[in-house]
Enzyme design. Structure first.
Site, PDB file in Angstrom:
ATOM      1  N   ARG A 189       0.462  -8.179  14.140  1.00 52.87           N
ATOM      2  CA  ARG A 189      -0.143  -7.252  13.167  1.00 52.87           C
ATOM      3  C   ARG A 189      -0.956  -8.008  12.125  1.00 52.87           C
ATOM      4  O   ARG A 189      -2.027  -7.564  11.715  1.00 52.87           O
ATOM      5  CB  ARG A 189       0.962  -6.428  12.468  1.00 52.87           C
ATOM      6  CG  ARG A 189       1.568  -5.392  13.409  1.00 52.87           C
ATOM      7  CD  ARG A 189       2.833  -4.801  12.842  1.00 52.87           C
ATOM      8  NE  ARG A 189       2.625  -4.070  11.610  1.00 52.87           N
ATOM      9  CZ  ARG A 189       3.556  -3.906  10.668  1.00 52.87           C
ATOM     10  NH1 ARG A 189       4.747  -4.454  10.806  1.00 52.87           N
ATOM     11  NH2 ARG A 189       3.291  -3.204   9.606  1.00 52.87           N
ATOM     12  N   ARG A 214      11.737  -5.288   4.841  1.00 55.89           N
ATOM     13  CA  ARG A 214      11.470  -3.872   4.543  1.00 55.89           C
ATOM     14  C   ARG A 214      12.448  -2.948   5.270  1.00 55.89           C
ATOM     15  O   ARG A 214      12.692  -3.094   6.456  1.00 55.89           O
ATOM     16  CB  ARG A 214      10.036  -3.512   4.961  1.00 55.89           C
ATOM     17  CG  ARG A 214       9.718  -2.039   4.762  1.00 55.89           C
ATOM     18  CD  ARG A 214       8.257  -1.788   4.675  1.00 55.89           C
ATOM     19  NE  ARG A 214       7.542  -2.077   5.912  1.00 55.89           N
ATOM     20  CZ  ARG A 214       6.199  -1.990   6.013  1.00 55.89           C
ATOM     21  NH1 ARG A 214       5.472  -1.650   4.973  1.00 55.89           N
ATOM     22  NH2 ARG A 214       5.611  -2.266   7.161  1.00 55.89           N
ATOM     23  N   LYS A 259       0.828  -1.214   0.000  1.00 59.27           N
ATOM     24  CA  LYS A 259       0.000   0.000   0.000  1.00 59.27           C
ATOM     25  C   LYS A 259       0.862   1.263   0.000  1.00 59.27           C
ATOM     26  O   LYS A 259       0.623   2.182  -0.772  1.00 59.27           O
ATOM     27  CB  LYS A 259      -0.926   0.039   1.231  1.00 59.27           C
ATOM     28  CG  LYS A 259      -1.884  -1.124   1.346  1.00 59.27           C
ATOM     29  CD  LYS A 259      -2.841  -0.948   2.517  1.00 59.27           C
ATOM     30  CE  LYS A 259      -2.169  -0.899   3.879  1.00 59.27           C
ATOM     31  NZ  LYS A 259      -1.491  -2.148   4.296  1.00 59.27           N
ATOM     32  N   ARG A 311      11.560  -0.423  10.588  1.00 55.83           N
ATOM     33  CA  ARG A 311      10.512  -0.019  11.529  1.00 55.83           C
ATOM     34  C   ARG A 311      10.512  -0.945  12.735  1.00 55.83           C
ATOM     35  O   ARG A 311      10.713  -2.134  12.600  1.00 55.83           O
ATOM     36  CB  ARG A 311       9.147  -0.086  10.836  1.00 55.83           C
ATOM     37  CG  ARG A 311       8.818   1.158  10.060  1.00 55.83           C
ATOM     38  CD  ARG A 311       7.596   0.998   9.227  1.00 55.83           C
ATOM     39  NE  ARG A 311       6.450   0.392   9.912  1.00 55.83           N
ATOM     40  CZ  ARG A 311       5.229   0.321   9.383  1.00 55.83           C
ATOM     41  NH1 ARG A 311       5.013   0.823   8.175  1.00 55.83           N
ATOM     42  NH2 ARG A 311       4.250  -0.240  10.036  1.00 55.83           N
ATOM     43  N   ARG A 325      -9.355   0.890   8.678  1.00 57.15           N
ATOM     44  CA  ARG A 325      -8.797  -0.408   9.070  1.00 57.15           C
ATOM     45  C   ARG A 325      -9.768  -1.205   9.920  1.00 57.15           C
ATOM     46  O   ARG A 325      -9.455  -2.306  10.332  1.00 57.15           O
ATOM     47  CB  ARG A 325      -7.544  -0.158   9.896  1.00 57.15           C
ATOM     48  CG  ARG A 325      -6.324  -0.834   9.276  1.00 57.15           C
ATOM     49  CD  ARG A 325      -5.162  -0.253   9.948  1.00 57.15           C
ATOM     50  NE  ARG A 325      -3.969  -0.980   9.921  1.00 57.15           N
ATOM     51  CZ  ARG A 325      -2.843  -0.473   9.430  1.00 57.15           C
ATOM     52  NH1 ARG A 325      -2.829   0.688   8.850  1.00 57.15           N
ATOM     53  NH2 ARG A 325      -1.739  -1.143   9.540  1.00 57.15           N
TER      54      ARG A 325
END
Ligand code: AMP
Length: 239
Positions: free
Chosen positions: A191, A147, A29, A180, A104
């Protein structure tokens, strides 16, 4: 990273409706939202980015959100919704905007429907174009653990699939890349569970409304961009 040729394929339309990107954490996203926002010159509104900024600045909202975010859970709707209202109220949203990470929960989607119905953007009421990026579990895990991002210009890399030219450094500005805090393995599984419980029901919510468009998020970044632009600029976007 190589240039994304999907971005210069067709002329840019004058205005587009609100675009909502749905998908699990790691579905792409943020990457796509940045590309699409830059193409149309509209703001990318990432609730995760706004919350992280509040945490970094130590605001009241940031203090409340910090521990929740570290655990992988969702921040309460009554904290996130006013934050989004505040952002959408700015003039730069009049010609369209792209939401990444919001809504969300079904509660947030219902709130957003009411919000969009209550105001006009550039003199027109516009229904959102909702695009869901579908990515399998193993692929999500690899993307999240790999990531890395540039803290200066926000560029996103992946050490497995989209590495920077020089290890650990941003291609554009040379800053050291960061991981992160919530992209560590112990938080990732929470998550993804939270996504299944709270966010996945939105796919049906928007399907019932007739606003949902599916894109295979496992394709290359460029192919996903192309399909995303096709949805936005196709019949769904011409309203
Ligand atoms: P993201 O950058 O979108 O992966 O979001 C990072 C974290 O910020 C999430 O795990 C949540 O804790 C919080 N967050 C972001 N967007 C929302 C939202 N719309 N509602 C609740 N919490 C959110």
């Amino acid at each position: 990273m190589t240039a994304n040729t999907a971005l210069n394929a067709t002329p840019v339309p004058a205005a587009i409706g609100p675009v909502i990107l749905l998908g699990a954490p790691g579905a792409g996203k943020g990457t796509q939202a940045k590309l699409v926002a830059a193409r149309y010159g509209i703001p990318q509104i990432s609730t995760g980015d706004i919350l992280r900024d509040n945490v970094a600045r130590g605001t009241e909202l940031g203090k409340k959100a910090d521990s929740v975010m570290k655990s992988g859970a969702l921040v309460a709707d009554d904290l996130v919704q006013p934050m989004v209202a505040d952002r959408l109220g700015r003039l730069d949203c009049d010609h369209g905007f792209i939401l990444d990470g919001f809504p969300r929960t079904v509660g947030q989607a219902e709130w957003l429907d009411k919000y969009l119905a209550s105001r006009s953007f550039g003199g027109r009421v516009r229904r959102p174009v909702v695009i869901n990026f579908d990515v399998g579990y193993n692929q999500l895990l690899q993307r999240l653990t790999g990531r890395r991002s540039c803290p200066v210009d926000g560029k996103i890399y992946n050490i497995y699939s989209q590495p920077p030219q020089k290890e650990g450094m941003c291609d554009s500005c040379g800053s050291p890349l960061v991981q992160r805090k919530d992209d560590r393995e112990e938080v990732i599984s929470e998550r993804l569970k939270e996504y299944g419980r709270q966010t996945l029901p939105l796919v049906d919510y928007y399907r019932r409304q007739g606003s949902l468009h599916e894109v295979n998020g496992e394709l290359s970044v460029e192919q996903v961009t192309r399909q995303t632009l096709d949805v936005i600029e196709g019949p769904a976007g011409e309203r």
